[in-house]
Design an enzyme around this catalytic site. Structure first.
Site, PDB file in Angstrom:
ATOM      1  N   HIS A 233      25.890   2.249 -24.907  1.00 10.68           N
ATOM      2  CA  HIS A 233      25.028   1.645 -23.824  1.00 10.68           C
ATOM      3  C   HIS A 233      26.027   0.750 -22.969  1.00 10.68           C
ATOM      4  CE1 HIS A 233      21.653   3.149 -26.005  1.00 10.68           C
ATOM      5  NE2 HIS A 233      22.233   2.780 -27.108  1.00 10.68           N
ATOM      6  N   ILE A 234      25.914   1.005 -21.637  1.00  9.91           N
ATOM      7  CA  ILE A 234      26.724   0.123 -20.586  1.00  9.91           C
ATOM      8  C   ILE A 234      26.108  -1.231 -20.620  1.00  9.91           C
ATOM      9  CG2 ILE A 234      27.041  -0.022 -18.310  1.00  9.91           C
ATOM     10  CD1 ILE A 234      26.438   2.961 -17.786  1.00  9.91           C
ATOM     11  N   SER A 235      24.986  -1.590 -20.972  1.00 13.10           N
ATOM     12  CA  SER A 235      24.830  -2.973 -21.011  1.00 13.10           C
ATOM     13  C   SER A 235      24.424  -3.528 -22.354  1.00 13.10           C
ATOM     14  CB  SER A 235      23.284  -3.225 -20.325  1.00 13.10           C
ATOM     15  OG  SER A 235      22.337  -2.602 -20.845  1.00 13.10           O
TER      16      SER A 235
ATOM     17  N   TYR B  64      24.260  -2.241 -14.453  1.00 15.57           N
ATOM     18  CA  TYR B  64      24.862  -1.034 -14.763  1.00 15.57           C
ATOM     19  C   TYR B  64      26.134  -0.997 -14.160  1.00 15.57           C
ATOM     20  CZ  TYR B  64      20.426  -0.003 -16.946  1.00 15.57           C
ATOM     21  OH  TYR B  64      19.309  -0.063 -17.885  1.00 15.57           O
TER      22      TYR B  64
ATOM     23  N   ASP C 179      16.785  13.671 -34.853  1.00 16.47           N
ATOM     24  CA  ASP C 179      16.715  14.828 -35.871  1.00 16.47           C
ATOM     25  C   ASP C 179      17.941  15.863 -35.087  1.00 16.47           C
ATOM     26  OD1 ASP C 179      14.928  13.625 -37.367  1.00 16.47           O
ATOM     27  OD2 ASP C 179      13.169  14.799 -36.675  1.00 16.47           O
TER      28      ASP C 179
ATOM     29  N   ASN D 145      25.121   8.536 -24.452  1.00 15.70           N
ATOM     30  CA  ASN D 145      24.281   7.460 -24.058  1.00 15.70           C
ATOM     31  C   ASN D 145      22.884   7.945 -23.844  1.00 15.70           C
ATOM     32  OD1 ASN D 145      22.887   5.467 -22.461  1.00 15.70           O
ATOM     33  ND2 ASN D 145      24.605   5.194 -21.175  1.00 15.70           N
TER      34      ASN D 145
ATOM     35  N   HIS E   6      15.170   4.450 -27.716  1.00 16.40           N
ATOM     36  CA  HIS E   6      14.098   3.471 -28.389  1.00 16.40           C
ATOM     37  C   HIS E   6      12.965   4.175 -28.992  1.00 16.40           C
ATOM     38  CE1 HIS E   6      16.887   0.875 -26.276  1.00 16.40           C
ATOM     39  NE2 HIS E   6      16.278   1.538 -25.013  1.00 16.40           N
TER      40      HIS E   6
ATOM     41  N   ARG F  13      14.159  -2.847 -26.065  1.00 14.59           N
ATOM     42  CA  ARG F  13      15.199  -2.134 -26.175  1.00 14.59           C
ATOM     43  C   ARG F  13      16.315  -2.529 -27.277  1.00 14.59           C
ATOM     44  NH1 ARG F  13      16.087  -0.028 -20.977  1.00 14.59           N
ATOM     45  NH2 ARG F  13      14.762  -1.250 -19.315  1.00 14.59           N
TER      46      ARG F  13
END
Length: 154
Positions: A105-107, A25, A92, A79, A85, A116
């Site tokens: 998402h950073i990664s 990260y 909703d 994020n 997941h 993931r």
């Protein structure tokens, strides 16, 4: 010209950015990311404000999304972290408020563990950004600014 609002939401464990698994990260803290984004947004346009919120609690994120419906939020950058997941409730909430959102998402989640790879939000998001490190937040905010210029709120 009325001020537009972009809400930046960060999910569980992102308060630990800078110290949690920096090989994945990076070393930027959440506070430094938020500050940098605010400065960057100001350089893009004076007519858009960045609101920020982070929680490790799913319900708190849902409540903040509901609040966005009535506080003038025009776009959301989220994020969702691990909630990505499995959180049907977050999905909703985001679809229920009818505010465009970008998932960040950073990664690169697709280069990580199999669990993931599934997102409960991606098919509802206007855009999905992953694997760009913290630059992904900047890309999402910039996309939102362009989107808001093209599609003003009625």
């Amino acid at each position: 010209m009325p001020i537009k609002k972009i809400l930046l939401l960060n999910g569980p464990n992102l308060n630990l950015l800078g110290t949690r698994e920096p090989h994945i990260y990076g070393y930027d803290t959440l506070a430094s990311i938020e500050s940098s984004l605010s400065t960057y947004l100001s350089s893009l346009t004076p007519s858009v404000e960045l609101l920020t919120f982070q929680s490790n609690w799913e319900g708190a994120l849902i409540d903040r999304i509901h609040e966005a419906r009535t506080d003038g939020t025009d776009a959301i950058v989220i994020n969702p972290a691990a909630f990505t997941h499995y959180s049907v409730a977050l999905r909703d909430a985001l679809t229920g408020v009818d505010i465009p959102f970008v998932e960040v998402h950073i990664s690169n989640v697709h280069k990580r563990e199999e669990f993931r790879h599934k997102s409960f939000l991606s098919d509802k998001a206007e855009a999905v950004i992953c694997g760009l490190g913290v630059f992904g937040y900047r890309a999402a905010v910039e996309w939102c600014v362009g989107y808001l210029k093209e599609r003003p709120k009625l």
